[in-house]
Design a protein around this motif. Structure first.
Motif, PDB file in Angstrom:
ATOM      1  N   GLY A 114      35.532  62.961 -39.483  1.00 47.47           N
ATOM      2  CA  GLY A 114      35.450  64.354 -39.893  1.00 47.47           C
ATOM      3  C   GLY A 114      35.217  64.479 -41.380  1.00 47.47           C
ATOM      4  O   GLY A 114      34.871  63.514 -42.054  1.00 47.47           O
ATOM      5  N   LEU A 115      35.415  65.704 -41.856  1.00 45.80           N
ATOM      6  CA  LEU A 115      35.235  66.020 -43.274  1.00 45.80           C
ATOM      7  C   LEU A 115      36.607  66.190 -43.915  1.00 45.80           C
ATOM      8  O   LEU A 115      37.461  66.919 -43.389  1.00 45.80           O
ATOM      9  N   VAL A 116      36.813  65.523 -45.034  1.00 46.91           N
ATOM     10  CA  VAL A 116      38.101  65.592 -45.720  1.00 46.91           C
ATOM     11  C   VAL A 116      37.848  65.571 -47.229  1.00 46.91           C
ATOM     12  O   VAL A 116      36.854  65.011 -47.689  1.00 46.91           O
ATOM     13  N   GLN A 117      38.753  66.175 -47.974  1.00 44.59           N
ATOM     14  CA  GLN A 117      38.636  66.147 -49.426  1.00 44.59           C
ATOM     15  C   GLN A 117      39.140  64.823 -49.981  1.00 44.59           C
ATOM     16  O   GLN A 117      39.977  64.151 -49.357  1.00 44.59           O
ATOM     17  N   ALA A 118      38.641  64.470 -51.128  1.00 42.18           N
ATOM     18  CA  ALA A 118      39.098  63.245 -51.793  1.00 42.18           C
ATOM     19  C   ALA A 118      40.613  63.274 -51.948  1.00 42.18           C
ATOM     20  O   ALA A 118      41.189  64.307 -52.293  1.00 42.18           O
ATOM     21  N   GLY A 119      41.232  62.146 -51.674  1.00 39.50           N
ATOM     22  CA  GLY A 119      42.687  62.049 -51.721  1.00 39.50           C
ATOM     23  C   GLY A 119      43.357  62.293 -50.383  1.00 39.50           C
ATOM     24  O   GLY A 119      44.556  62.031 -50.231  1.00 39.50           O
ATOM     25  N   GLY A 120      42.601  62.785 -49.428  1.00 45.86           N
ATOM     26  CA  GLY A 120      43.151  63.090 -48.113  1.00 45.86           C
ATOM     27  C   GLY A 120      43.195  61.875 -47.201  1.00 45.86           C
ATOM     28  O   GLY A 120      42.889  60.747 -47.608  1.00 45.86           O
ATOM     29  N   SER A 121      43.567  62.138 -45.947  1.00 41.47           N
ATOM     30  CA  SER A 121      43.735  61.068 -44.966  1.00 41.47           C
ATOM     31  C   SER A 121      43.027  61.413 -43.660  1.00 41.47           C
ATOM     32  O   SER A 121      42.860  62.590 -43.313  1.00 41.47           O
ATOM     33  N   LEU A 122      42.625  60.383 -42.965  1.00 42.09           N
ATOM     34  CA  LEU A 122      42.086  60.496 -41.612  1.00 42.09           C
ATOM     35  C   LEU A 122      42.559  59.290 -40.822  1.00 42.09           C
ATOM     36  O   LEU A 122      42.798  58.215 -41.386  1.00 42.09           O
ATOM     37  N   ARG A 123      42.658  59.479 -39.520  1.00 42.93           N
ATOM     38  CA  ARG A 123      42.993  58.363 -38.637  1.00 42.93           C
ATOM     39  C   ARG A 123      41.904  58.238 -37.595  1.00 42.93           C
ATOM     40  O   ARG A 123      41.659  59.172 -36.818  1.00 42.93           O
ATOM     41  N   LYS A 163      44.243  58.139 -49.094  1.00 47.66           N
ATOM     42  CA  LYS A 163      43.651  58.200 -50.444  1.00 47.66           C
ATOM     43  C   LYS A 163      42.145  58.033 -50.384  1.00 47.66           C
ATOM     44  O   LYS A 163      41.552  57.239 -51.117  1.00 47.66           O
ATOM     45  N   LEU A 164      41.530  58.795 -49.513  1.00 45.81           N
ATOM     46  CA  LEU A 164      40.087  58.669 -49.306  1.00 45.81           C
ATOM     47  C   LEU A 164      39.310  59.078 -50.543  1.00 45.81           C
ATOM     48  O   LEU A 164      39.728  59.992 -51.293  1.00 45.81           O
ATOM     49  N   ARG A 165      38.200  58.401 -50.739  1.00 43.92           N
ATOM     50  CA  ARG A 165      37.330  58.631 -51.891  1.00 43.92           C
ATOM     51  C   ARG A 165      35.930  58.965 -51.388  1.00 43.92           C
ATOM     52  O   ARG A 165      35.556  58.597 -50.279  1.00 43.92           O
ATOM     53  N   PRO A 166      35.133  59.636 -52.220  1.00 40.15           N
ATOM     54  CA  PRO A 166      33.754  59.953 -51.790  1.00 40.15           C
ATOM     55  C   PRO A 166      32.960  58.715 -51.384  1.00 40.15           C
ATOM     56  O   PRO A 166      32.123  58.798 -50.472  1.00 40.15           O
ATOM     57  N   ASP A 167      33.223  57.562 -51.988  1.00 39.48           N
ATOM     58  CA  ASP A 167      32.462  56.368 -51.610  1.00 39.48           C
ATOM     59  C   ASP A 167      32.939  55.757 -50.290  1.00 39.48           C
ATOM     60  O   ASP A 167      32.390  54.741 -49.854  1.00 39.48           O
ATOM     61  N   ASP A 168      33.921  56.369 -49.650  1.00 42.29           N
ATOM     62  CA  ASP A 168      34.297  55.971 -48.289  1.00 42.29           C
ATOM     63  C   ASP A 168      33.428  56.672 -47.244  1.00 42.29           C
ATOM     64  O   ASP A 168      33.532  56.377 -46.048  1.00 42.29           O
ATOM     65  N   THR A 169      32.597  57.594 -47.690  1.00 37.74           N
ATOM     66  CA  THR A 169      31.715  58.323 -46.774  1.00 37.74           C
ATOM     67  C   THR A 169      30.770  57.363 -46.072  1.00 37.74           C
ATOM     68  O   THR A 169      30.050  56.597 -46.726  1.00 37.74           O
ATOM     69  N   ALA A 170      30.783  57.389 -44.742  1.00 37.61           N
ATOM     70  CA  ALA A 170      29.976  56.462 -43.955  1.00 37.61           C
ATOM     71  C   ALA A 170      30.169  56.776 -42.474  1.00 37.61           C
ATOM     72  O   ALA A 170      31.047  57.563 -42.103  1.00 37.61           O
ATOM     73  N   VAL A 171      29.346  56.127 -41.661  1.00 42.96           N
ATOM     74  CA  VAL A 171      29.609  56.097 -40.224  1.00 42.96           C
ATOM     75  C   VAL A 171      30.474  54.870 -39.960  1.00 42.96           C
ATOM     76  O   VAL A 171      30.130  53.759 -40.388  1.00 42.96           O
TER      77      VAL A 171
END
Length: 114
Positions: free
Chosen positions: A9-18, A83-91
């Motif tokens: 999904g879409l998350v802001q920098a610093g957020g979390s996803l599982r 602690k997601l960062r913009p450079d974590d953007t990927a499939v």
């Protein structure tokens, strides 16, 4: 073995996803389970893996932020991303290996906004 990834999904920098990957067959018998990712214009890269059911490995870029886990009873493989960062953007793709045979899930999009 068929793999089905979900949780992107879409998350802001610093957020979390599982992310979660469900398997049609048993993960217990597979020697390696892993998560990969592929950003636009880049090669697919290994993010994290579990070898022989117990040895966890992480790429330097996610170490300390991501945690891989497997549940053999549920036949699931998860990736907790903090602690997601913009450079974590990927499939992101889940992967399982048995010998020289690789099984891949369909991929789930993770987008991190700055």
């Amino acid at each position: 073995v068929q793999l089905q990834a979900s949780g992107g999904g879409l998350v802001q920098a610093g957020g979390s996803l599982r992310l979660s990957c469900s398997a049609s067959g048993s993960l217990h018998s597979l020697s390696v389970v892993a998560w990969y990712r592929q950003a636009p214009g880049k090669l697919r890269e290994l993010v994290a893996s579990i070898i022989s059911g117990r040895i966890e490995n992480y790429s330097d870029s996610v170490k300390g932020r991501f945690t891989i886990s497997r549940d053999n009873a549920k036949n699931t493989l998860d990736l907790q991303m903090n602690k997601l960062r913009p450079d974590d953007t990927a499939v992101y793709y889940c992967n399982a290996q048995s010998g020289n045979v690789h099984y891949w899930g369909q991929g789930t999009q993770v987008t991190v906004s700055s």
